[in-house]
Scaffold this motif. Structure first.
Motif, PDB file in Angstrom:
ATOM      1  N   TYR A 160      26.349  35.192  19.350  1.00 29.98           N
ATOM      2  CA  TYR A 160      25.281  34.227  19.070  1.00 29.98           C
ATOM      3  C   TYR A 160      24.251  34.235  20.197  1.00 29.98           C
ATOM      4  O   TYR A 160      23.044  34.322  19.962  1.00 29.98           O
ATOM      5  CB  TYR A 160      25.876  32.830  18.906  1.00 29.98           C
ATOM      6  CG  TYR A 160      24.846  31.720  18.855  1.00 29.98           C
ATOM      7  CD1 TYR A 160      24.287  31.310  17.641  1.00 29.98           C
ATOM      8  CD2 TYR A 160      24.428  31.070  20.030  1.00 29.98           C
ATOM      9  CE1 TYR A 160      23.344  30.290  17.598  1.00 29.98           C
ATOM     10  CE2 TYR A 160      23.485  30.059  19.991  1.00 29.98           C
ATOM     11  CZ  TYR A 160      22.947  29.673  18.778  1.00 29.98           C
ATOM     12  OH  TYR A 160      22.011  28.669  18.744  1.00 29.98           O
ATOM     13  N   GLY A 195      17.817  39.236  20.558  1.00 23.57           N
ATOM     14  CA  GLY A 195      17.206  39.509  19.264  1.00 23.57           C
ATOM     15  C   GLY A 195      17.703  40.810  18.635  1.00 23.57           C
ATOM     16  O   GLY A 195      18.610  41.462  19.144  1.00 23.57           O
ATOM     17  N   ARG A 196      17.088  41.171  17.532  1.00 24.24           N
ATOM     18  CA  ARG A 196      17.482  42.383  16.810  1.00 24.24           C
ATOM     19  C   ARG A 196      17.321  43.657  17.647  1.00 24.24           C
ATOM     20  O   ARG A 196      18.170  44.543  17.582  1.00 24.24           O
ATOM     21  CB  ARG A 196      16.679  42.488  15.517  1.00 24.24           C
ATOM     22  CG  ARG A 196      17.379  43.282  14.432  1.00 24.24           C
ATOM     23  CD  ARG A 196      16.563  43.291  13.153  1.00 24.24           C
ATOM     24  NE  ARG A 196      17.358  43.644  12.008  1.00 24.24           N
ATOM     25  CZ  ARG A 196      17.733  44.865  11.704  1.00 24.24           C
ATOM     26  NH1 ARG A 196      17.398  45.864  12.488  1.00 24.24           N
ATOM     27  NH2 ARG A 196      18.456  45.102  10.618  1.00 24.24           N
ATOM     28  N   GLY A 243      22.210  37.353  20.286  1.00 29.34           N
ATOM     29  CA  GLY A 243      21.176  37.287  19.252  1.00 29.34           C
ATOM     30  C   GLY A 243      20.057  36.340  19.650  1.00 29.34           C
ATOM     31  O   GLY A 243      18.877  36.600  19.404  1.00 29.34           O
ATOM     32  N   TYR A 244      20.432  35.241  20.285  1.00 27.99           N
ATOM     33  CA  TYR A 244      19.471  34.218  20.701  1.00 27.99           C
ATOM     34  C   TYR A 244      18.497  34.764  21.741  1.00 27.99           C
ATOM     35  O   TYR A 244      17.290  34.558  21.660  1.00 27.99           O
ATOM     36  CB  TYR A 244      20.234  33.025  21.269  1.00 27.99           C
ATOM     37  CG  TYR A 244      19.413  31.786  21.503  1.00 27.99           C
ATOM     38  CD1 TYR A 244      19.388  30.755  20.560  1.00 27.99           C
ATOM     39  CD2 TYR A 244      18.667  31.618  22.663  1.00 27.99           C
ATOM     40  CE1 TYR A 244      18.644  29.604  20.761  1.00 27.99           C
ATOM     41  CE2 TYR A 244      17.915  30.477  22.880  1.00 27.99           C
ATOM     42  CZ  TYR A 244      17.910  29.476  21.941  1.00 27.99           C
ATOM     43  OH  TYR A 244      17.158  28.332  22.155  1.00 27.99           O
ATOM     44  N   TYR A 245      19.034  35.458  22.738  1.00 29.05           N
ATOM     45  CA  TYR A 245      18.204  35.932  23.843  1.00 29.05           C
ATOM     46  C   TYR A 245      17.744  37.393  23.690  1.00 29.05           C
ATOM     47  O   TYR A 245      16.673  37.749  24.180  1.00 29.05           O
ATOM     48  CB  TYR A 245      18.968  35.793  25.161  1.00 29.05           C
ATOM     49  CG  TYR A 245      19.151  34.357  25.591  1.00 29.05           C
ATOM     50  CD1 TYR A 245      18.071  33.606  26.050  1.00 29.05           C
ATOM     51  CD2 TYR A 245      20.403  33.754  25.536  1.00 29.05           C
ATOM     52  CE1 TYR A 245      18.233  32.285  26.433  1.00 29.05           C
ATOM     53  CE2 TYR A 245      20.578  32.426  25.926  1.00 29.05           C
ATOM     54  CZ  TYR A 245      19.485  31.695  26.368  1.00 29.05           C
ATOM     55  OH  TYR A 245      19.641  30.384  26.750  1.00 29.05           O
ATOM     56  N   ILE A 271      24.999  36.994  14.755  1.00 25.41           N
ATOM     57  CA  ILE A 271      23.758  37.542  15.308  1.00 25.41           C
ATOM     58  C   ILE A 271      22.513  36.901  14.688  1.00 25.41           C
ATOM     59  O   ILE A 271      21.653  36.392  15.416  1.00 25.41           O
ATOM     60  CB  ILE A 271      23.720  39.073  15.155  1.00 25.41           C
ATOM     61  CG1 ILE A 271      24.876  39.692  15.949  1.00 25.41           C
ATOM     62  CG2 ILE A 271      22.382  39.640  15.629  1.00 25.41           C
ATOM     63  CD1 ILE A 271      25.083  41.170  15.697  1.00 25.41           C
ATOM     64  N   PRO A 272      22.361  36.882  13.345  1.00 29.25           N
ATOM     65  CA  PRO A 272      21.181  36.217  12.771  1.00 29.25           C
ATOM     66  C   PRO A 272      21.152  34.729  13.059  1.00 29.25           C
ATOM     67  O   PRO A 272      20.072  34.131  13.107  1.00 29.25           O
ATOM     68  CB  PRO A 272      21.302  36.505  11.265  1.00 29.25           C
ATOM     69  CG  PRO A 272      22.730  36.845  11.041  1.00 29.25           C
ATOM     70  CD  PRO A 272      23.182  37.524  12.297  1.00 29.25           C
ATOM     71  N   GLU A 295      22.194  39.690   8.054  1.00 29.64           N
ATOM     72  CA  GLU A 295      20.878  39.055   7.986  1.00 29.64           C
ATOM     73  C   GLU A 295      20.534  38.682   6.551  1.00 29.64           C
ATOM     74  O   GLU A 295      19.985  37.600   6.286  1.00 29.64           O
ATOM     75  CB  GLU A 295      19.810  39.992   8.554  1.00 29.64           C
ATOM     76  CG  GLU A 295      19.787  40.034  10.067  1.00 29.64           C
ATOM     77  CD  GLU A 295      18.689  40.931  10.609  1.00 29.64           C
ATOM     78  OE1 GLU A 295      18.223  40.670  11.721  1.00 29.64           O
ATOM     79  OE2 GLU A 295      18.313  41.904   9.915  1.00 29.64           O
ATOM     80  N   ILE A 335      19.515  34.651  16.414  1.00 32.17           N
ATOM     81  CA  ILE A 335      18.111  35.062  16.302  1.00 32.17           C
ATOM     82  C   ILE A 335      17.262  33.941  15.698  1.00 32.17           C
ATOM     83  O   ILE A 335      16.129  33.708  16.128  1.00 32.17           O
ATOM     84  CB  ILE A 335      17.980  36.337  15.451  1.00 32.17           C
ATOM     85  CG1 ILE A 335      18.640  37.530  16.179  1.00 32.17           C
ATOM     86  CG2 ILE A 335      16.522  36.652  15.143  1.00 32.17           C
ATOM     87  CD1 ILE A 335      18.708  38.804  15.359  1.00 32.17           C
ATOM     88  N   SER A 336      17.807  33.228  14.725  1.00 39.35           N
ATOM     89  CA  SER A 336      17.069  32.160  14.045  1.00 39.35           C
ATOM     90  C   SER A 336      17.111  30.835  14.812  1.00 39.35           C
ATOM     91  O   SER A 336      16.560  29.844  14.350  1.00 39.35           O
ATOM     92  CB  SER A 336      17.637  31.944  12.640  1.00 39.35           C
ATOM     93  OG  SER A 336      18.950  31.412  12.718  1.00 39.35           O
ATOM     94  N   ARG A 337      17.770  30.832  15.970  1.00 33.27           N
ATOM     95  CA  ARG A 337      17.882  29.638  16.814  1.00 33.27           C
ATOM     96  C   ARG A 337      18.616  28.499  16.100  1.00 33.27           C
ATOM     97  O   ARG A 337      18.256  27.328  16.203  1.00 33.27           O
ATOM     98  CB  ARG A 337      16.503  29.136  17.257  1.00 33.27           C
ATOM     99  CG  ARG A 337      15.675  30.153  18.034  1.00 33.27           C
ATOM    100  CD  ARG A 337      16.342  30.490  19.364  1.00 33.27           C
ATOM    101  NE  ARG A 337      15.424  31.091  20.322  1.00 33.27           N
ATOM    102  CZ  ARG A 337      15.176  32.397  20.422  1.00 33.27           C
ATOM    103  NH1 ARG A 337      15.767  33.251  19.577  1.00 33.27           N
ATOM    104  NH2 ARG A 337      14.354  32.857  21.348  1.00 33.27           N
TER     105      ARG A 337
END
Length: 199
Positions: free
Chosen positions: A69, A76-77, A72-74, A124-125, A98, A128-130
């Motif tokens: 997580y 990204g993809r 993904g947050y910091y 992961i998504p 995703e 990325i999506s916070r």
């Protein structure tokens, strides 16, 4: 997967006791099904207590997903496209997760844990999506409860044949996947109805 290699790693880690179980799940070099079934086997021999192994499994599995997580947050993809292979996460895992996350929303953080391919990278998504960390942690923790319990019990029943979980586990993962999919659909139906009533 080479069972001798797996057994060597699991033996070394479980020599650390409950912390070893959590660590084995955090590094995710070995599938969680094998780690948890081996933990169940250790419980059956009396080397570990059920509660201790159970809690270690939940903690380790949850922390492992929190790690993804935050990446993904910091990161990204782009981070996973470049370094994902070192974490055993390939583009197909990211793409599938995703799609699931975008289509079904936060509920999949729970239900996708039981669906092959998607469950490996669904965190992961979310990062990325916070997605709020509190919501993510709650869904992840809740999903780890039945997952940990199931494979520990199977490992206890299999005993010295715990490594056969890769074959036997499929019998349980398939119906779990169907239940998870059905639960997601029901959630979306009721969620849409609620939103229409509010409108």
């Amino acid at each position: 997967m080479n069972h001798e290699w797996v057994l060597q790693i699991l033996t070394v880690l479980t020599d650390l006791g409950y912390a070893g179980i959590s660590l084995a799940l955090m590094i995710e070099v070995i599938p969680s099904e094998l780690v948890l079934s081996y933990a169940g086997f250790m419980v059956s021999t009396g080397k570990l207590t059920f509660i201790g192994a159970f809690m270690s499994g939940i903690i380790g599995g949850t922390v492992a997903q929190l790690f993804l997580y935050w990446l993904g947050y910091y990161g990204g993809r782009p981070f996973f496209e470049k370094y994902g292979k070192y974490l055993l996460i390939h583009p197909r895992h990211i793409h599938a997760s995703e799609k699931w996350f975008d289509k079904h929303g936060t509920i999949v953080i729970f239900t996708a844990r039981f669906i092959p391919i998607v469950r490996h990278a669904i965190s992961i998504p979310a990062g990325i999506s916070r997605m709020p960390i509190s919501t993510f942690s709650l869904y992840t923790f809740a999903a780890m409860l039945p997952w940990t319990l199931l494979f520990m019990i199977i490992g206890m029943e299999l005993g010295t044949h715990w490594e056969h979980i890769e074959v036997i586990g499929i019998r349980y993962i398939k119906p779990l996947s169907l239940i998870a999919l059905f639960t997601t659909i029901l959630y979306l139906i009721f969620s849409n109805r609620s939103n229409k009533r509010m409108d």
